[in-house]
Design an enzyme around this catalytic site. Sequence first.
Site, PDB file in Angstrom:
ATOM      1  CE  LYS A   1       4.153   7.952 -30.270  1.00 39.59           C
ATOM      2  NZ  LYS A   1       3.123   6.834 -30.811  1.00 39.59           N
TER       3      LYS A   1
ATOM      4  CG  HIS B   1       3.303  13.496 -26.007  1.00 38.94           C
ATOM      5  ND1 HIS B   1       4.156  12.253 -25.674  1.00 38.94           N
ATOM      6  CD2 HIS B   1       2.023  13.015 -26.204  1.00 38.94           C
ATOM      7  CE1 HIS B   1       4.120  11.893 -24.299  1.00 38.94           C
ATOM      8  NE2 HIS B   1       2.434  12.306 -25.023  1.00 38.94           N
TER       9      HIS B   1
ATOM     10  CE  LYS C   1       1.415  13.382 -20.971  1.00 40.38           C
ATOM     11  NZ  LYS C   1       0.441  12.443 -21.561  1.00 40.38           N
TER      12      LYS C   1
ATOM     13  CG  ASP D   1      -2.321   1.211   1.217  1.00 39.27           C
ATOM     14  OD1 ASP D   1      -1.482   2.410   0.813  1.00 39.27           O
ATOM     15  OD2 ASP D   1      -2.627   0.846   2.523  1.00 39.27           O
ATOM     16  CG  PHE D   2       2.037   2.837  -3.698  1.00 35.37           C
ATOM     17  CD1 PHE D   2       2.274   1.127  -4.112  1.00 35.37           C
ATOM     18  CD2 PHE D   2       0.835   2.810  -4.844  1.00 35.37           C
ATOM     19  CE1 PHE D   2       2.137   0.842  -4.918  1.00 35.37           C
ATOM     20  CE2 PHE D   2       0.975   2.586  -5.984  1.00 35.37           C
ATOM     21  CZ  PHE D   2       1.669   0.863  -6.055  1.00 35.37           C
TER      22      PHE D   2
ATOM     23  CE  LYS E   1      -2.215   6.860 -32.616  1.00 34.36           C
ATOM     24  NZ  LYS E   1      -2.420   7.705 -31.694  1.00 34.36           N
TER      25      LYS E   1
END
Length: 486
Positions: A176, A234, A142, A88-89, A340
């Site tokens: 990528k 990005h 991010k 449990d963080f 896209k």
Amino acid sequence: MSSNIDLVIFGARGDLSKRKLFPALFELDRAGLLTDSVRIAGVARQDMDSVIFIEQMHEELKSGAKEGQWDESAWKRFSRRLHYIKVDFAQKKEFAALNEWAIEKRTIIYYLATPPSLYGSICKHLHDANCVNSVSRIVLEKPIGDDLESSRSVNDTVGQYFTERNIYRIDHYLGKETVQNLLALRFANRMINSQWDNSCIDHVQITVAETVGIEGRWSYYDKVGQLRDMVQNHLLQLLCMVAMEPPNALQADEIRAEKVKLLRALSPITADNVVAQAVRGQYAAGWVAGEPVVGYMEEEGSESDSSNNETYVALKVMIDNWRWAGVPFYLRTGKRLQEKVTQVVITYKDNPHSLFPETDGEANNRLVINLQPNEGIQLEMVSKKHSLKERLGLEKRSLNLDFFDSSGDSRIPDAYERLFLEVIKGDQWLFVSRDEIEASWNWCDTLLDAWDDKKIGTKSYSAGSWGPSKAEILIENDGRSWYEGK
Ligand code: BG6
């Protein structure tokens, strides 16, 4: 290849882990890129043991595999690396379980696939449980903050426990293949790099268009919007890859230094020029790929009647340096657009003197770099028509370079595969430095303030279109238009 490495994934039952992180690790293992000794621990709050975790992972990976392509023997090998640790963080004492799992003299990489609000406390608890040493690495997803001040605070907190050379901030676009290929294209080709400046280039367009909406993330997205979600990271990273100066070498420090210089050279968009240089949009109901879709305000999770949050941004960005003075970079990105596509289009200037008046005013040469889908490059050129009827008739043709066909490997690896490999190797070249994050927030904050100052609202656009008409006007005011090719 990697050795003596342990990977610890926080948020191991979350969406990112299931969709991206574990499939990427599985693929790396299948490709023989993880040495036998690499161990992988999933960490989450759920009460379960390693056996159940491994069973669940088996189901998830198998159902995600393409039909007929599931590799059970690769899975068996991969499953032997997997462990589950329940933590449990919020509970400091539960981090002791990680300490017990750790083996001396091995390098641990902690991957935080958790809400960023937990970064500080996880780092502190790791430190207090003696789980951090001078070689431990941390990977952060991010967003790092939502403005300059908050990003500094996240960086300061993490920096108390990990040195900058052990912090890996993810921008998955850098993972990528085609984004890395921008470096090869620019710096391995004399023909391209000798003409990469304001003497030859008229303008540049960078488009990151998505067909998806906000995918059930209303509570996150409505606080953030497309500028923070996509442009701050990005799009500005793509802009850096296109416009930065050649680094002295392809090493992390050199590349990152050039990116920071570029980010600091971006001309601010302030209250004085925001109307002419920036457009915000929000999608209304419409049709995407033949299916009806709801508007942003009707999305699941929306609780208010109105929101001034943008799902689309178009910008005219100028770069104040010698190479790019006078060359506009038009950036656009949005949700629920027609297609896209991630694309960089370089439009070259007209010839200094025209022998072919019929082509005047039309760009003769254009370099279209398709980053996704249809990964490849087209160079548009003018040539003579094969015809006896015309003396010297002209036509536009394209030289095409298809990355997918020519790569010799029919599968383009997912960005996360490359990013895991680099963090395992300890190479930061595809990760974002603190200086980069802060320089890009600094520039975005000025634009956000200008929108606030001028009370700029969002313009509506139909889902399935290319964005608000104001975005057309933004570029048409300069006598140009958005590239509509494929
Ligand atoms: C993420 C954003 O960082 O990138 C999402 O938070 C966006 O809103 C996604 O949809 C796009 O990534 P890709 O790889 O599909 O282009």
